[in-house]
Design a protein around this motif. Structure first.
Motif, PDB file in Angstrom:
ATOM      1  N   ASN A  64       0.889  -1.162   0.000  1.00  0.00           N
ATOM      2  CA  ASN A  64       0.000   0.000   0.000  1.00  0.00           C
ATOM      3  C   ASN A  64       0.925   1.209   0.000  1.00  0.00           C
ATOM      4  OD1 ASN A  64      -1.338  -2.178   2.028  1.00  0.00           O
ATOM      5  ND2 ASN A  64      -2.918  -1.202   0.802  1.00  0.00           N
ATOM      6  N   PHE A  65       0.882   1.997  -1.061  1.00  0.00           N
ATOM      7  CA  PHE A  65       1.831   3.105  -1.183  1.00  0.00           C
ATOM      8  C   PHE A  65       1.318   4.344  -0.447  1.00  0.00           C
ATOM      9  CE2 PHE A  65       2.528   0.751  -5.334  1.00  0.00           C
ATOM     10  CZ  PHE A  65       3.629   0.059  -4.857  1.00  0.00           C
ATOM     11  N   LEU A  66       2.132   4.861   0.458  1.00  0.00           N
ATOM     12  CA  LEU A  66       1.775   6.060   1.215  1.00  0.00           C
ATOM     13  C   LEU A  66       1.866   7.269   0.295  1.00  0.00           C
ATOM     14  CD1 LEU A  66       1.112   7.238   4.036  1.00  0.00           C
ATOM     15  CD2 LEU A  66       3.568   7.426   4.430  1.00  0.00           C
ATOM     16  N   LYS A  67       0.757   8.015   0.181  1.00  0.00           N
ATOM     17  CA  LYS A  67       0.745   9.138  -0.771  1.00  0.00           C
ATOM     18  C   LYS A  67       0.550  10.480  -0.067  1.00  0.00           C
ATOM     19  CE  LYS A  67      -4.234   8.800  -1.459  1.00  0.00           C
ATOM     20  NZ  LYS A  67      -5.372   8.703  -2.362  1.00  0.00           N
ATOM     21  N   ASP A  68       0.290  10.464   1.242  1.00  0.00           N
ATOM     22  CA  ASP A  68       0.003  11.691   1.991  1.00  0.00           C
ATOM     23  C   ASP A  68       1.304  12.348   2.466  1.00  0.00           C
ATOM     24  OD1 ASP A  68      -0.695  13.570   3.973  1.00  0.00           O
ATOM     25  OD2 ASP A  68      -2.580  12.529   4.367  1.00  0.00           O
ATOM     26  N   ASP A  69       1.628  13.502   1.892  1.00  0.00           N
ATOM     27  CA  ASP A  69       2.874  14.208   2.227  1.00  0.00           C
ATOM     28  C   ASP A  69       2.958  14.624   3.685  1.00  0.00           C
ATOM     29  OD1 ASP A  69       4.667  14.135   0.265  1.00  0.00           O
ATOM     30  OD2 ASP A  69       4.381  16.168  -0.491  1.00  0.00           O
ATOM     31  N   SER A  70       1.819  15.001   4.273  1.00  0.00           N
ATOM     32  CA  SER A  70       1.841  15.455   5.673  1.00  0.00           C
ATOM     33  C   SER A  70       2.247  14.312   6.607  1.00  0.00           C
ATOM     34  CB  SER A  70       0.480  16.024   6.089  1.00  0.00           C
ATOM     35  OG  SER A  70      -0.500  14.997   6.101  1.00  0.00           O
ATOM     36  N   ILE A  71       1.835  13.088   6.278  1.00  0.00           N
ATOM     37  CA  ILE A  71       2.220  11.907   7.075  1.00  0.00           C
ATOM     38  C   ILE A  71       3.714  11.650   6.921  1.00  0.00           C
ATOM     39  CG2 ILE A  71       1.868   9.425   7.440  1.00  0.00           C
ATOM     40  CD1 ILE A  71      -0.612  11.035   8.208  1.00  0.00           C
ATOM     41  N   LEU A  72       4.209  11.755   5.687  1.00  0.00           N
ATOM     42  CA  LEU A  72       5.647  11.568   5.444  1.00  0.00           C
ATOM     43  C   LEU A  72       6.472  12.558   6.266  1.00  0.00           C
ATOM     44  CD1 LEU A  72       5.557  11.067   1.564  1.00  0.00           C
ATOM     45  CD2 LEU A  72       6.309   9.362   3.219  1.00  0.00           C
ATOM     46  N   HIS A  73       6.023  13.809   6.310  1.00  0.00           N
ATOM     47  CA  HIS A  73       6.752  14.832   7.079  1.00  0.00           C
ATOM     48  C   HIS A  73       6.732  14.522   8.583  1.00  0.00           C
ATOM     49  CE1 HIS A  73       7.892  17.470   3.845  1.00  0.00           C
ATOM     50  NE2 HIS A  73       6.658  17.489   3.378  1.00  0.00           N
ATOM     51  N   LYS A  74       5.603  13.989   9.066  1.00  0.00           N
ATOM     52  CA  LYS A  74       5.513  13.647  10.500  1.00  0.00           C
ATOM     53  C   LYS A  74       6.463  12.495  10.855  1.00  0.00           C
ATOM     54  CE  LYS A  74       1.395  13.869  12.661  1.00  0.00           C
ATOM     55  NZ  LYS A  74      -0.062  13.690  12.884  1.00  0.00           N
ATOM     56  N   ILE A  75       6.617  11.554   9.926  1.00  0.00           N
ATOM     57  CA  ILE A  75       7.556  10.440  10.158  1.00  0.00           C
ATOM     58  C   ILE A  75       8.987  10.993  10.203  1.00  0.00           C
ATOM     59  CG2 ILE A  75       8.523   8.284   9.212  1.00  0.00           C
ATOM     60  CD1 ILE A  75       5.732   7.787   7.920  1.00  0.00           C
ATOM     61  N   ILE A  76       9.302  11.897   9.293  1.00  0.00           N
ATOM     62  CA  ILE A  76      10.643  12.511   9.260  1.00  0.00           C
ATOM     63  C   ILE A  76      10.918  13.278  10.553  1.00  0.00           C
ATOM     64  CG2 ILE A  76      12.100  14.224   8.069  1.00  0.00           C
ATOM     65  CD1 ILE A  76      11.748  11.509   6.577  1.00  0.00           C
ATOM     66  N   GLU A  77       9.916  13.982  11.044  1.00  0.00           N
ATOM     67  CA  GLU A  77      10.068  14.731  12.311  1.00  0.00           C
ATOM     68  C   GLU A  77      10.358  13.794  13.484  1.00  0.00           C
ATOM     69  OE1 GLU A  77       6.537  17.075  12.812  1.00  0.00           O
ATOM     70  OE2 GLU A  77       7.002  18.332  11.069  1.00  0.00           O
ATOM     71  N   ALA A  78       9.886  12.562  13.385  1.00  0.00           N
ATOM     72  CA  ALA A  78      10.093  11.586  14.475  1.00  0.00           C
ATOM     73  C   ALA A  78      11.466  10.925  14.421  1.00  0.00           C
ATOM     74  CB  ALA A  78       9.009  10.510  14.422  1.00  0.00           C
ATOM     75  N   MET A  79      12.202  11.145  13.316  1.00  0.00           N
ATOM     76  CA  MET A  79      13.536  10.523  13.191  1.00  0.00           C
ATOM     77  C   MET A  79      14.451  10.981  14.324  1.00  0.00           C
ATOM     78  SD  MET A  79      14.449  10.776   9.102  1.00  0.00           S
ATOM     79  CE  MET A  79      16.145  10.177   9.248  1.00  0.00           C
ATOM     80  N   PRO A  80      15.167  10.044  14.970  1.00  0.00           N
ATOM     81  CA  PRO A  80      16.074  10.435  16.056  1.00  0.00           C
ATOM     82  C   PRO A  80      17.219  11.305  15.523  1.00  0.00           C
ATOM     83  CG  PRO A  80      15.699   8.063  16.028  1.00  0.00           C
ATOM     84  CD  PRO A  80      15.147   8.602  14.756  1.00  0.00           C
ATOM     85  N   ASN A  81      17.585  12.304  16.308  1.00  0.00           N
ATOM     86  CA  ASN A  81      18.702  13.184  15.933  1.00  0.00           C
ATOM     87  C   ASN A  81      19.990  12.554  16.458  1.00  0.00           C
ATOM     88  OD1 ASN A  81      20.325  15.277  15.188  1.00  0.00           O
ATOM     89  ND2 ASN A  81      19.608  16.698  16.755  1.00  0.00           N
ATOM     90  N   ASN A  82      20.574  11.651  15.677  1.00  0.00           N
ATOM     91  CA  ASN A  82      21.771  10.935  16.123  1.00  0.00           C
ATOM     92  C   ASN A  82      22.665  10.608  14.925  1.00  0.00           C
ATOM     93  OD1 ASN A  82      20.587   8.726  14.803  1.00  0.00           O
ATOM     94  ND2 ASN A  82      19.778   7.838  16.673  1.00  0.00           N
ATOM     95  N   GLU A  83      23.733   9.891  15.192  1.00  0.00           N
ATOM     96  CA  GLU A  83      24.684   9.545  14.122  1.00  0.00           C
ATOM     97  C   GLU A  83      24.395   8.170  13.513  1.00  0.00           C
ATOM     98  OE1 GLU A  83      27.073  11.771  13.066  1.00  0.00           O
ATOM     99  OE2 GLU A  83      25.965  13.060  14.445  1.00  0.00           O
ATOM    100  N   ASN A  84      23.312   7.536  13.937  1.00  0.00           N
ATOM    101  CA  ASN A  84      22.999   6.184  13.444  1.00  0.00           C
ATOM    102  C   ASN A  84      22.681   6.176  11.943  1.00  0.00           C
ATOM    103  OD1 ASN A  84      23.189   5.545  16.117  1.00  0.00           O
ATOM    104  ND2 ASN A  84      21.080   4.838  16.369  1.00  0.00           N
ATOM    105  N   HIS A  85      22.999   5.064  11.325  1.00  0.00           N
ATOM    106  CA  HIS A  85      22.615   4.834   9.922  1.00  0.00           C
ATOM    107  C   HIS A  85      21.102   4.602   9.885  1.00  0.00           C
ATOM    108  CE1 HIS A  85      23.507   3.728   5.792  1.00  0.00           C
ATOM    109  NE2 HIS A  85      22.719   2.661   5.915  1.00  0.00           N
ATOM    110  N   THR A  86      20.483   4.752   8.716  1.00  0.00           N
ATOM    111  CA  THR A  86      19.047   4.485   8.572  1.00  0.00           C
ATOM    112  C   THR A  86      18.833   3.283   7.656  1.00  0.00           C
ATOM    113  OG1 THR A  86      18.443   6.799   8.890  1.00  0.00           O
ATOM    114  CG2 THR A  86      16.830   5.420   7.779  1.00  0.00           C
ATOM    115  N   VAL A  87      17.983   2.358   8.115  1.00  0.00           N
ATOM    116  CA  VAL A  87      17.601   1.199   7.301  1.00  0.00           C
ATOM    117  C   VAL A  87      16.102   1.293   7.027  1.00  0.00           C
ATOM    118  CG1 VAL A  87      17.306  -1.317   7.291  1.00  0.00           C
ATOM    119  CG2 VAL A  87      19.447  -0.327   8.119  1.00  0.00           C
ATOM    120  N   GLU A  88      15.728   1.072   5.775  1.00  0.00           N
ATOM    121  CA  GLU A  88      14.320   1.068   5.383  1.00  0.00           C
ATOM    122  C   GLU A  88      13.982  -0.294   4.785  1.00  0.00           C
ATOM    123  OE1 GLU A  88      11.104   3.703   2.777  1.00  0.00           O
ATOM    124  OE2 GLU A  88      13.226   3.851   2.291  1.00  0.00           O
ATOM    125  N   ILE A  89      12.801  -0.810   5.142  1.00  0.00           N
ATOM    126  CA  ILE A  89      12.337  -2.079   4.576  1.00  0.00           C
ATOM    127  C   ILE A  89      11.103  -1.794   3.728  1.00  0.00           C
ATOM    128  CG2 ILE A  89      11.328  -4.331   5.125  1.00  0.00           C
ATOM    129  CD1 ILE A  89      12.998  -4.278   7.726  1.00  0.00           C
TER     130      ILE A  89
END
Length: 268
Positions: free
Chosen positions: A13-38
């Motif tokens: 199911n492809f996420l198409k709502d930009d406002s939701i995408l921005h909220k997920i980005i805002e939740a990203m931890p502010n750290n030096e960790n690498h990011t993995v996406e599945i």
């Protein structure tokens, strides 16, 4: 949207709502960790994440892989994005980790394997944060507290291996193409990397929640001698009528330790 149809067999199911995408980005931890996406899908979330972090993305669908390779040709060439065509559960089986270094898992997960993915991420000692979109009912189980009807073995395992677990917000079906039949939630888990659980404890928990609405003692009597169970209840001051969802994670762990201690005494 690219001319690609979502495939049922991959739970797409492809996420198409930009406002939701921005909220997920805002939740990203502010750290030096690498990011993995599945399951990056059409790469909408990937595109946003690449503004802040390098990303390793796992995609099982070869049609989507072609789209992603074209869309992110520059990022792949500059090694900001590593795109891997495989089944992540197989990688976890063979390597025990999705990245050789500390990482955060941020993804919109396919519902049909979401629970297995989260459990694997909890066991992965390199994974520190889990921020995933999954079916709301499943998210509630991971984030539940004792006493709540949703509290299950998933909640116990999360409590014992994390510093924090909560639902950040819900996502309506209309945010997706095609819309799923259920509401989704963004689950956030900050793991405690010093804690892990062994397979025997998981087996103990499985027995404890065999019939969630029965008495805990009834469920555990298949695995633990009744006399020992009474002793443990007495020692830990546990009500004999308690149901599985009413006992705290720490008491489950203490019960298990007493069972292990008893087994050791028997062997010596």
């Amino acid at each position: 949207m690219e001319n690609i149809k979502a495939k049922k067999k991959y739970g797409q199911n492809f996420l198409k709502d930009d406002s939701i995408l921005h909220k997920i980005i805002e939740a990203m931890p502010n750290n030096e960790n690498h990011t993995v996406e599945i399951g990056p899908g059409l790469g909408d979330l990937t595109q946003h994440m690449l503004k802040y972090k390098d990303v390793t993305a796992y995609e099982i669908d070869s049609d989507l892989l072609t789209v992603l390779q074209s869309k992110f040709a520059n990022e792949i060439q500059s090694r900001k994005l590593e795109l891997i065509h495989t089944d992540v559960l197989q990688i976890w089986k063979s390597k025990n980790t999705l990245y050789d270094g500390k990482y955060d898992l941020i993804a919109n997960l396919p519902y049909y394997i979401a629970t297995n993915i989260i459990l694997s991420a909890i066991e992965d000692s390199n994974c520190e944060h889990i921020i995933v979109m999954i079916q709301k009912e499943v998210a509630q189980k991971f984030a539940a507290n004792e006493g709540e009807k949703e509290f299950s073995s998933l909640g116990v395992m999360t409590k014992l291996t994390s510093k924090e677990a909560k639902i950040l917000f819900d996502v309506p079906p209309t945010a997706f193409e095609p819309p799923p039949k259920v509401t989704s939630s963004i689950l956030y888990i900050k793991k405690d990397l010093n804690n892990s659980l062994d397979d025997e404890f998981k087996s103990f928990l499985k027995a404890a929640f065999t019939q969630p609405r029965k008495k805990l003692s009834k469920n555990l009597s298949s695995k633990i001698d009744k006399t020992l169970l009474k002793e443990i209840y007495l020692a830990l001051n546990i009500d004999e009528n308690i149901r599985p969802h009413e006992l705290s994670a720490s008491l489950y762990h203490q019960m298990y330790e007493k069972v292990i201690l008893n087994d050791k005494r028997k062997r010596n």
